[in-house]
Design a protein around this motif. Structure first.
Motif: not given
Length: 152
Positions: A9-12, A23, A25, A27, A40, A67, A71
Motif C-alpha cells: 500500500e502506497r500513499f498517493v 487519504a 492510497t 494497493e 483506496r 504509483l 500520482q
C-alpha cells in the motif's frame, strides 16, 4: 518459486470533498503477469477507516510505475474514481480481502503444481512450497470466521 507477496500500500495524496479530507492510497499486487493497483479512499478523521476501493485497476510493469500513474491523476480524476467507488462499495471489506487472499493462494498452489507436473520445478522444492501454501490456506480459512458478518 517464492511465497505470494502481500499487497503493498502506497500513499498517493489527499483530496478534499464533501467537507471531508480523504487519504488516497494505491494497493499494489502482482498477479503473476503484471502489477495491478487499486485506489483506496479513507476518511482522515477516522482512525481505523479501511476506506473504499475503486475496483477498476491500474496495470503496470512495476509497483513504481503504478504509483507514478496514480500520482499523475488529477483531482477531477480522483473525484470521478471516488464517485465510482462509492456506487460499487462493498459492505464487508475484511471478508472480501480475506477471500481475495484465499483465492490468490489457490491460484499460486495451482501454478506450483502445474509447474511441477511440467518438470519446471525440483520435486523437493515444489513439495515444500505446496506444503507451505497449503498451511497458509488453512490459516487464512480459519480467519474467515472473524470477518464474516462484520460490515466495515
Amino acid at each position: 518459486m517464492s511465497e505470494i507477496r502481500e499487497i503493498e500500500e502506497r500513499f498517493v495524496g489527499a483530496i478534499d470533498m464533501e467537507q471531508r479530507r480523504y487519504a488516497v492510497t494505491v494497493e499494489i499486487a502482482f498477479d503473476g503477469v503484471e502489477h495491478i493497483g487499486h485506489l483506496r479512499f479513507a476518511n482522515d478523521d477516522w482512525e481505523d477507516d479501511e476506506g473504499i476501493a475503486d475496483h477498476v485497476g491500474i496495470p503496470g510493469r512495476s509497483a513504481n510505475e503504478i504509483l507514478v500513474a496514480a500520482q499523475a491523476l488529477t483531482r477531477e480524476d480522483l473525484l470521478q474514481r471516488y464517485e465510482r467507488a462509492q456506487t460499487t462499495t462493498r459492505r464487508f471489506h475484511g471478508l472480501r480481502r480475506a477471500t481475495d487472499d484465499v483465492l490468490a493462494l489457490i491460484r499460486y498452489l495451482n501454478k506450483v503444481s502445474t509447474s511441477l507436473r511440467a518438470g519446471l520445478l525440483d520435486i523437493d522444492d515444489a513439495a515444500r512450497e505446496i506444503d507451505s501454501t497449503e498451511q497458509q490456506l488453512v490459516d487464512r480459512v480459519r480467519q474467515l470466521r472473524g470477518y464474516a458478518g462484520v460490515a466495515a
